[in-house]
Design a protein around this motif. Structure first.
Motif, PDB file in Angstrom:
ATOM      1  N   CYS A  21     -24.454  16.021  27.173  1.00 62.24           N
ATOM      2  CA  CYS A  21     -24.477  15.360  28.490  1.00 62.24           C
ATOM      3  C   CYS A  21     -25.487  16.116  29.350  1.00 62.24           C
ATOM      4  N   ASP A  22     -26.252  15.395  30.144  1.00 58.43           N
ATOM      5  CA  ASP A  22     -27.412  16.096  30.697  1.00 58.43           C
ATOM      6  C   ASP A  22     -27.111  16.940  31.939  1.00 58.43           C
ATOM      7  N   TYR A  23     -25.849  17.059  32.309  1.00 58.50           N
ATOM      8  CA  TYR A  23     -25.456  17.982  33.387  1.00 58.50           C
ATOM      9  C   TYR A  23     -24.827  19.257  32.822  1.00 58.50           C
ATOM     10  N   CYS A  24     -24.651  19.326  31.514  1.00 56.97           N
ATOM     11  CA  CYS A  24     -23.775  20.343  30.920  1.00 56.97           C
ATOM     12  C   CYS A  24     -24.532  21.582  30.473  1.00 56.97           C
ATOM     13  N   ALA A  25     -24.032  22.752  30.886  1.00 57.38           N
ATOM     14  CA  ALA A  25     -24.674  24.014  30.507  1.00 57.38           C
ATOM     15  C   ALA A  25     -23.775  24.847  29.594  1.00 57.38           C
ATOM     16  N   PHE A  26     -22.719  24.245  29.073  1.00 55.38           N
ATOM     17  CA  PHE A  26     -21.810  25.008  28.205  1.00 55.38           C
ATOM     18  C   PHE A  26     -22.498  25.364  26.881  1.00 55.38           C
ATOM     19  N   ALA A  27     -21.999  26.427  26.243  1.00 56.48           N
ATOM     20  CA  ALA A  27     -22.583  26.868  24.971  1.00 56.48           C
ATOM     21  C   ALA A  27     -22.094  25.927  23.874  1.00 56.48           C
ATOM     22  N   THR A  28     -22.874  24.875  23.637  1.00 56.54           N
ATOM     23  CA  THR A  28     -22.472  23.885  22.636  1.00 56.54           C
ATOM     24  C   THR A  28     -23.713  23.286  21.996  1.00 56.54           C
ATOM     25  N   TRP A  29     -23.565  22.808  20.758  1.00 60.35           N
ATOM     26  CA  TRP A  29     -24.710  22.315  19.980  1.00 60.35           C
ATOM     27  C   TRP A  29     -24.431  20.935  19.419  1.00 60.35           C
ATOM     28  N   THR A  30     -25.493  20.132  19.284  1.00 57.68           N
ATOM     29  CA  THR A  30     -25.333  18.791  18.720  1.00 57.68           C
ATOM     30  C   THR A  30     -25.892  18.722  17.296  1.00 57.68           C
ATOM     31  N   ASP A  31     -26.506  19.809  16.821  1.00 57.85           N
ATOM     32  CA  ASP A  31     -27.170  19.748  15.513  1.00 57.85           C
ATOM     33  C   ASP A  31     -26.604  20.778  14.540  1.00 57.85           C
ATOM     34  N   ARG A  32     -25.343  21.205  14.762  1.00 53.86           N
ATOM     35  CA  ARG A  32     -24.782  22.262  13.904  1.00 53.86           C
ATOM     36  C   ARG A  32     -23.488  21.831  13.221  1.00 53.86           C
ATOM     37  N   ASP A  33     -23.270  20.516  13.099  1.00 56.91           N
ATOM     38  CA  ASP A  33     -22.004  20.068  12.501  1.00 56.91           C
ATOM     39  C   ASP A  33     -21.811  20.608  11.086  1.00 56.91           C
ATOM     40  N   HIS A  34     -22.925  20.897  10.387  1.00 53.08           N
ATOM     41  CA  HIS A  34     -22.793  21.435   9.023  1.00 53.08           C
ATOM     42  C   HIS A  34     -22.091  22.799   9.026  1.00 53.08           C
ATOM     43  N   LEU A  35     -21.967  23.416  10.219  1.00 56.61           N
ATOM     44  CA  LEU A  35     -21.312  24.732  10.284  1.00 56.61           C
ATOM     45  C   LEU A  35     -19.823  24.647  10.589  1.00 56.61           C
ATOM     46  N   VAL A  37     -16.973  23.677   9.176  1.00 51.66           N
ATOM     47  CA  VAL A  37     -15.927  24.199   8.284  1.00 51.66           C
ATOM     48  C   VAL A  37     -15.970  25.728   8.260  1.00 51.66           C
ATOM     49  N   GLU A  38     -17.187  26.266   8.102  1.00 55.54           N
ATOM     50  CA  GLU A  38     -17.338  27.730   8.047  1.00 55.54           C
ATOM     51  C   GLU A  38     -16.916  28.371   9.370  1.00 55.54           C
ATOM     52  N   TYR A  39     -17.279  27.719  10.447  1.00 64.40           N
ATOM     53  CA  TYR A  39     -16.948  28.241  11.777  1.00 64.40           C
ATOM     54  C   TYR A  39     -15.431  28.308  11.970  1.00 64.40           C
ATOM     55  N   MET A  40     -14.739  27.233  11.584  1.00 65.61           N
ATOM     56  CA  MET A  40     -13.291  27.202  11.786  1.00 65.61           C
ATOM     57  C   MET A  40     -12.608  28.253  10.896  1.00 65.61           C
ATOM     58  N   ARG A  41     -13.160  28.483   9.720  1.00 65.95           N
ATOM     59  CA  ARG A  41     -12.593  29.542   8.855  1.00 65.95           C
ATOM     60  C   ARG A  41     -12.806  30.906   9.502  1.00 65.95           C
ATOM     61  N   ALA A  42     -13.988  31.099  10.082  1.00 67.90           N
ATOM     62  CA  ALA A  42     -14.274  32.383  10.739  1.00 67.90           C
ATOM     63  C   ALA A  42     -13.330  32.581  11.935  1.00 67.90           C
ATOM     64  N   LEU A  43     -13.104  31.500  12.660  1.00 64.64           N
ATOM     65  CA  LEU A  43     -12.214  31.563  13.820  1.00 64.64           C
ATOM     66  C   LEU A  43     -10.827  32.031  13.375  1.00 64.64           C
ATOM     67  N   PRO A  65     -13.548  20.000  20.993  1.00 66.19           N
ATOM     68  CA  PRO A  65     -12.595  20.307  19.922  1.00 66.19           C
ATOM     69  C   PRO A  65     -12.247  19.101  19.049  1.00 66.19           C
ATOM     70  N   THR A  66     -12.269  17.886  19.631  1.00 71.10           N
ATOM     71  CA  THR A  66     -11.891  16.708  18.839  1.00 71.10           C
ATOM     72  C   THR A  66     -12.986  16.309  17.848  1.00 71.10           C
ATOM     73  N   ARG A  67     -14.098  17.012  17.848  1.00 71.73           N
ATOM     74  CA  ARG A  67     -15.162  16.792  16.865  1.00 71.73           C
ATOM     75  C   ARG A  67     -14.751  17.380  15.506  1.00 71.73           C
ATOM     76  N   VAL A  68     -13.746  18.246  15.543  1.00 70.21           N
ATOM     77  CA  VAL A  68     -13.324  18.984  14.353  1.00 70.21           C
ATOM     78  C   VAL A  68     -12.126  18.278  13.725  1.00 70.21           C
ATOM     79  N   ASP A  69     -12.105  18.220  12.397  1.00 69.84           N
ATOM     80  CA  ASP A  69     -10.959  17.677  11.672  1.00 69.84           C
ATOM     81  C   ASP A  69      -9.673  18.368  12.157  1.00 69.84           C
ATOM     82  N   PRO A  70      -8.648  17.610  12.589  1.00 67.68           N
ATOM     83  CA  PRO A  70      -7.441  18.243  13.140  1.00 67.68           C
ATOM     84  C   PRO A  70      -6.837  19.282  12.202  1.00 67.68           C
ATOM     85  N   GLU A  71      -6.937  19.030  10.887  1.00 65.95           N
ATOM     86  CA  GLU A  71      -6.340  19.998   9.961  1.00 65.95           C
ATOM     87  C   GLU A  71      -6.969  21.384  10.096  1.00 65.95           C
TER      88      GLU A  71
END
Ligand SMILES: C[S@@+](CC[C@H](N)C(=O)[O-])C[C@H]1O[C@@H](n2cnc3c(N)ncnc32)[C@H](O)[C@@H]1O
Ligand code: SF4
Length: 356
Positions: A21-35, A37-43, A65-71
């Motif tokens: 969203c073009d007002y948003c400055a939060f630390a978030t990415w739109t091109d890292r979905d491939h990460l 599963v690995e990210y959630m395991r690291a978390l 958060p809803t971008r991530v598989d609930p499991e």
């Protein structure tokens, strides 16, 4: 009788979005979905190695958060010990949500969802660079009810370019028709480095923001929601305990990239990118990027700024009488407590500077 233990919270950061969203400055990415599963395991591994005591609130924010598989998300939540009755909130994008997602959240211990509505007027949503449609908000709220998740929040933004006062009333009316127990309404903020920052004609106007704040307060209070912090209204008993912990300078630990933590006057924050976070956790290293210890005076001023924003107010005895008198109309004193008036809420930062 034993005293209640101090509240202690956990924040989990999910740095993935479908669209920026073009007002948003939060630390978030739109091109890292491939990460993801690995990210959630690291978390999960990071939470486990922290060996936490039972916590009183968990807030899963983002990003989306809803971008991530609930499991995957529930696996991380299951690794966090919680006290009985803990509040567990997940921030949601209305487009992602359906009955099965919320049923899974409910079964996994989620007690509260916070839905990013922003506006119920399609042209205003487009002006904010948002992708969702208002019908999805209604569906998401229906899904909250059918899942049995006990409470929810709707997040709104006012002051977008092209949003008339009538549009804002349409949003407020449509939102109130959904009978939310909690609403957060934020003035659109121009954050440095965003596409909005570069587009001056779309910057919000202060008088328009003030009119819309007052409209929100009128509508929400008339519907039985109490303003308990400048930008937050709730039916009594539905206040967000995790945010109250932040505003009371309580202790919390943040997991994930760019997450912040606080313990007893020391603040620290994690490495900013998901890649660096994953590699720190998998390498057995600290995820901390930097930190600071607040001196007593800074803590006192921050406490003043934060508590002044809340309905509970601050003890009037902490201030010079002359300072309080010159703020006539912006603050009111009841017994020993000083609170902002509604006019004062619009000028909260200035009031706290003049009271220090
Ligand atoms: C970081 S977002 C996460 C939730 C979800 N990704 C979403 O956007 O709906 C949390 C909330 O911050 C608010 N927000 C983000 N940037 C803002 C800005 N520049 N001005 C005002 N509010 C903002 C929005 O209301 C949003 O719902
Ligand atoms: S406002 Fe929410 S959905 Fe939009 S980019 Fe920021 S975190 Fe993502």
């Amino acid at each position: 009788m034993s005293a209640e233990p101090d509240p202690f919270g956990v924040y989990l950061h999910i740095p993935f979005c479908r669209h920026r969203c073009d007002y948003c400055a939060f630390a978030t990415w739109t091109d890292r979905d491939h990460l993801i599963v690995e990210y959630m395991r690291a978390l999960r591994a990071d939470v486990i190695r922290a060996d936490l005591p039972p916590v009183s609130s968990v807030f899963v924010g983002g990003g989306t958060p809803t971008r991530v598989d609930p499991e995957l998300l529930l696996d991380v939540l299951a690794s966090i010990p919680v006290v009985p009755g803990a509040e567990v909130t997940v921030e949601c994008n209305p487009d992602d949500v359906d009955d099965s997602m919320y049923a899974a959240y409910r079964a996994g211990g989620v007690t509260r969802v916070s839905i990013g509505v922003q506006s119920m007027v399609p042209t205003v949503l487009q002006g904010l660079g948002r992708a969702h449609v208002p019908a999805n908000v209604r569906r998401a709220v229906d899904a909250v009810h059918s899942s049995g998740i006990p409470t929810f929040n709707l997040d709104l933004i006012y002051g977008a370019a092209g949003e008339s006062l009538d549009d804002w009333w349409r949003t407020l009316d449509a939102v109130l028709a959904l009978e939310p127990p909690h609403v957060s309404a934020y003035a659109l903020t121009v954050e440095a480095g965003t596409p909005l920052a570069a587009d001056t004609p779309r910057h919000p106007d202060d008088d328009d923001l003030a009119d819309k704040y007052e409209a929100a307060d009128d509508a929400l209070v008339a519907a039985g929601l109490q303003n308990y912090e400048i930008s937050n209204w709730a039916i009594p008993g539905h206040e967000c305990r995790h945010n109250l912990l932040y505003w009371h300078q309580g202790d919390y630990v943040g997991f994930g990239s760019a997450a912040h933590s606080h313990h007893d006057g020391r603040r620290w924050w994690n490495v900013r990118t998901p890649e660096r976070y994953i590699s720190a956790v998998t390498g057995g290293e600290s995820t901390e990027a930097a930190g600071e210890t607040l001196d007593a005076e800074t803590r006192r001023l921050e406490a003043l700024q934060l508590t002044l924003r809340m309905r509970d107010g601050v003890p009037v005895g902490s201030f010079d009488r002359a300072d309080v008198e010159q703020l006539d109309g912006l603050v009111e004193v009841t017994g020993d407590t000083l609170r902002l008036t509604r006019a004062g809420r619009l000028l909260a930062n200035e009031v706290s500077l003049r009271l220090r």
